[in-house]
Design a protein around this motif. Sequence first.
Motif, PDB file in Angstrom:
ATOM      1  N   GLY A 285       1.320  -1.079  -0.137  1.00 62.33           N
ATOM      2  CA  GLY A 285       0.309   0.044   0.392  1.00 62.33           C
ATOM      3  C   GLY A 285       0.886   1.615   0.036  1.00 62.33           C
ATOM      4  N   HIS A 286       1.672   0.921   0.688  1.00 59.66           N
ATOM      5  CA  HIS A 286       2.453   2.827   0.398  1.00 59.66           C
ATOM      6  C   HIS A 286       3.955   1.994   0.940  1.00 59.66           C
ATOM      7  CE1 HIS A 286       3.989   5.940   1.207  1.00 59.66           C
ATOM      8  NE2 HIS A 286       4.506   6.609   1.733  1.00 59.66           N
ATOM      9  N   VAL A 287       5.336   2.642   0.486  1.00 60.97           N
ATOM     10  CA  VAL A 287       6.905   2.742   0.996  1.00 60.97           C
ATOM     11  C   VAL A 287       7.252   3.613   1.651  1.00 60.97           C
ATOM     12  CG1 VAL A 287       9.054   1.738  -0.476  1.00 60.97           C
ATOM     13  CG2 VAL A 287       6.517   0.914  -0.956  1.00 60.97           C
ATOM     14  N   LEU A 288       7.851   3.144   2.360  1.00 63.69           N
ATOM     15  CA  LEU A 288       8.977   4.193   3.247  1.00 63.69           C
ATOM     16  C   LEU A 288       9.963   3.713   3.764  1.00 63.69           C
ATOM     17  CD1 LEU A 288       8.597   6.784   5.335  1.00 63.69           C
ATOM     18  CD2 LEU A 288       8.557   4.412   7.518  1.00 63.69           C
ATOM     19  N   ALA A 289      11.413   4.597   2.815  1.00 62.34           N
ATOM     20  CA  ALA A 289      12.338   4.126   3.829  1.00 62.34           C
ATOM     21  C   ALA A 289      12.888   5.126   4.092  1.00 62.34           C
ATOM     22  CB  ALA A 289      13.511   4.580   1.836  1.00 62.34           C
TER      23      ALA A 289
ATOM     24  N   LEU B 216      10.000   6.995 -13.392  1.00 64.77           N
ATOM     25  CA  LEU B 216       8.129   6.438 -13.410  1.00 64.77           C
ATOM     26  C   LEU B 216       7.455   6.526 -12.688  1.00 64.77           C
ATOM     27  CD1 LEU B 216      11.387   3.313 -12.232  1.00 64.77           C
ATOM     28  CD2 LEU B 216      10.354   3.841 -14.458  1.00 64.77           C
ATOM     29  N   GLY B 217       7.355   7.718 -12.375  1.00 68.02           N
ATOM     30  CA  GLY B 217       6.176   7.904 -10.987  1.00 68.02           C
ATOM     31  C   GLY B 217       5.627   7.299 -10.225  1.00 68.02           C
ATOM     32  N   LEU B 218       6.241   6.913  -9.923  1.00 73.17           N
ATOM     33  CA  LEU B 218       6.299   6.708  -8.723  1.00 73.17           C
ATOM     34  C   LEU B 218       5.810   7.054  -7.014  1.00 73.17           C
ATOM     35  CD1 LEU B 218       9.646   3.713  -8.186  1.00 73.17           C
ATOM     36  CD2 LEU B 218       7.237   3.689  -9.776  1.00 73.17           C
ATOM     37  N   SER B 219       5.413   6.371  -6.405  1.00 72.02           N
ATOM     38  CA  SER B 219       5.467   6.771  -4.927  1.00 72.02           C
ATOM     39  C   SER B 219       5.655   6.127  -3.766  1.00 72.02           C
ATOM     40  CB  SER B 219       3.391   7.548  -4.695  1.00 72.02           C
ATOM     41  OG  SER B 219       3.091   7.253  -3.964  1.00 72.02           O
ATOM     42  N   PHE B 220       6.230   7.506  -3.452  1.00 66.80           N
ATOM     43  CA  PHE B 220       7.416   6.448  -1.532  1.00 66.80           C
ATOM     44  C   PHE B 220       7.709   7.583  -0.773  1.00 66.80           C
ATOM     45  CE2 PHE B 220      10.290   5.854  -4.770  1.00 66.80           C
ATOM     46  CZ  PHE B 220      11.279   6.547  -4.097  1.00 66.80           C
ATOM     47  N   THR B 221       7.900   7.069   0.089  1.00 67.75           N
ATOM     48  CA  THR B 221       8.550   8.338   1.199  1.00 67.75           C
ATOM     49  C   THR B 221       9.556   8.158   1.679  1.00 67.75           C
ATOM     50  OG1 THR B 221       6.024   8.111   2.226  1.00 67.75           O
ATOM     51  CG2 THR B 221       7.889   9.783   3.549  1.00 67.75           C
ATOM     52  N   VAL B 222      10.468   8.997   1.747  1.00 73.08           N
ATOM     53  CA  VAL B 222      11.975   8.807   2.497  1.00 73.08           C
ATOM     54  C   VAL B 222      11.900   9.366   3.641  1.00 73.08           C
ATOM     55  CG1 VAL B 222      14.493   8.937   2.140  1.00 73.08           C
ATOM     56  CG2 VAL B 222      13.314   8.014  -0.127  1.00 73.08           C
ATOM     57  N   LEU B 223      12.555   9.203   4.695  1.00 73.72           N
ATOM     58  CA  LEU B 223      12.360   9.476   5.726  1.00 73.72           C
ATOM     59  C   LEU B 223      14.231   9.636   6.469  1.00 73.72           C
ATOM     60  CD1 LEU B 223      11.291  10.547   8.666  1.00 73.72           C
ATOM     61  CD2 LEU B 223      10.778   8.601   9.590  1.00 73.72           C
ATOM     62  N   LEU B 224      14.681  11.064   6.425  1.00 70.53           N
ATOM     63  CA  LEU B 224      15.554  10.706   6.435  1.00 70.53           C
ATOM     64  C   LEU B 224      16.152  11.910   8.220  1.00 70.53           C
ATOM     65  CD1 LEU B 224      18.318  12.436   3.433  1.00 70.53           C
ATOM     66  CD2 LEU B 224      17.975  13.396   5.991  1.00 70.53           C
ATOM     67  N   TRP B 225      16.442  11.210   8.628  1.00 71.59           N
ATOM     68  CA  TRP B 225      17.109  11.483   9.441  1.00 71.59           C
ATOM     69  C   TRP B 225      18.557  11.750   9.621  1.00 71.59           C
ATOM     70  CZ3 TRP B 225      16.511   6.825  13.697  1.00 71.59           C
ATOM     71  CH2 TRP B 225      15.183   6.570  12.914  1.00 71.59           C
ATOM     72  N   GLU B 226      18.754  13.831  10.058  1.00 72.36           N
ATOM     73  CA  GLU B 226      19.573  14.684   9.831  1.00 72.36           C
ATOM     74  C   GLU B 226      20.688  14.882  11.167  1.00 72.36           C
ATOM     75  OE1 GLU B 226      20.614  18.294   7.514  1.00 72.36           O
ATOM     76  OE2 GLU B 226      18.968  18.283   7.931  1.00 72.36           O
ATOM     77  N   ASP B 227      21.775  14.002  11.591  1.00 77.06           N
ATOM     78  CA  ASP B 227      22.592  15.248  12.401  1.00 77.06           C
ATOM     79  C   ASP B 227      24.040  15.489  11.831  1.00 77.06           C
ATOM     80  OD1 ASP B 227      23.758  12.223  11.901  1.00 77.06           O
ATOM     81  OD2 ASP B 227      24.440  11.504  13.252  1.00 77.06           O
TER      82      ASP B 227
END
Length: 543
Positions: free
Chosen positions: A426-430, A450-461
């Motif tokens: 249903g959803h992809v989360l990186a 490619l017209g894709l749909s997903f989320t990248v959750l980027l942890w910044e330190d």
Amino acid sequence: MNVAELLVAGLEEAGVTTAYGVPGEENTHLMQALETSSIDVVLTRHEQAAAYMASVHARLTGHPALCFATLGPGATNLMTGVADAQLDHAPMIVVTGQGERARLNKTSSHQLIDLERLFEPVTKFSRTLMCAEEVNGLLAEAIRIAQEPNPGAVHLSLPKDLAQANTTMKPVPAPHPATATAAPKAMAAALDLLKKSQRPLIIAGDGVVRARAARDMAQFATQANIPLATTFMAKGILSADHPLHLHCIGQPFDDHIDDVIDTRDLIIAVGFDPIEVPPAALTSGGDVPVLHIAALPATLEHDWTIASDVAGDIGQSLRGLSAAMKGHIWPEDPRVAECVKQIAEARGRPRGTQNNGLHPADVLRIVERTLARDTLVLSGVGTHKMEVARYLAASTTRQIIIPNGLAGMGIALPGAIAAARLGRHGHVLAICGDGEFMMNVQDMETAARLGLSFTVLLWEDGGYGLIKAKQEADTGDHTPLSFGNPDWQALAQSFGWKHVRVENLDALGTALEDYRSGLTLITLPVDYRDALQRDKTPEVQVA
């Protein structure tokens, strides 16, 4: 047809549906053959990303994808992703272009290196095709080897002049690897060892998931009342709140589960690969015996004392032992109950903000709260990987993918592209760190194209946090490990992505819920100060 077309026809015959790669002069005929075939071709912006995509494709489907590159630098760029598939046992077929056959034995020739020898250490099988007559046989053998236990990468090098040579040969099917059955004598020995044990512990590895034996594993553990822990790659066999579930082993510090491991008199290693966790950490340096249940016989090591070895179909072996053990139930162990309680408290306890950054446990508690059962989470490599393994629970196997054999940085974004493209979730989360994300940032364009749909959750330190922590643990200090980051808003916009910056947990929960369509980069500040150590007393101040 020409030889490149014969090779592609053989891949079609074997059920390969997708190819990931970068074009080059020496793989022109391969690409033309792919273009007219039923195989979908995904052009990537870097060969490493192509190999990572093929690796994640295989983990999710159980079937090999193709990754390809040209000779020389194209081939060498593939290496990290190929090694990732090899060490994490993901079936993969690698085809590299090569110079003309007449050049292969020259001492020095433009962009020419011995690709067969180059890929040998990171594949199960590596060959250079030298004539049309051997293509069918070598391809069929490669495909079989890629999928048989334990699966991995295989490599074929295709010289440019051979690729365009005509042939009248036709593709032949590759036989599907047969599943072996454990020997009755081995099963009897395992049963005897189990019944003599007083305090067994199950360590389930990714082999259980690859064998589609998670249900059999769960039934075996619950029926006999034996506590179970998993490696990073085998999350999801038991529910997060199961009274026998000790969650993941493999943290680089003394953890709650170690209090249980230290009291065991038998380790039941099911589908376990020592590449994920050093065996000495589980057997007190070899003093505790091991019952090994896997597709292949155990690797013998001095600190991995195999008392019984059950090699064969894992699900079948577990069902057989469950039937034979019916009625034999181990009593409740207060040490196990205390460990389960401590893990639950650590996962559920709010920590509060620190140093203008969010605590990893708090972030992952919000992530878990927003996860639907059909959401796929792909973790990259870094300090965040250790935190994902510890605090984020999976509803099912393969819901959370954590690379842990080669554990190469850079897999999160390409892996999410492969997963989103498959459309099985249903959803992809990186989830990735800022150090890792920039390693394959160029393939943000691939995702948009490619017209894709997903989320990248980027942890910044702003640095290589995992290395900092390990250097400080070893020496009390660390070398310079900080770096700068781009303007995430401008970067995302330039690639056609949405960007959301969150500074608190409420905003994170809202962002994860609201931005589920299209491509979204969510960035947040994270503080790893308490990472890589056992949980302490609950904190008083909570954000």
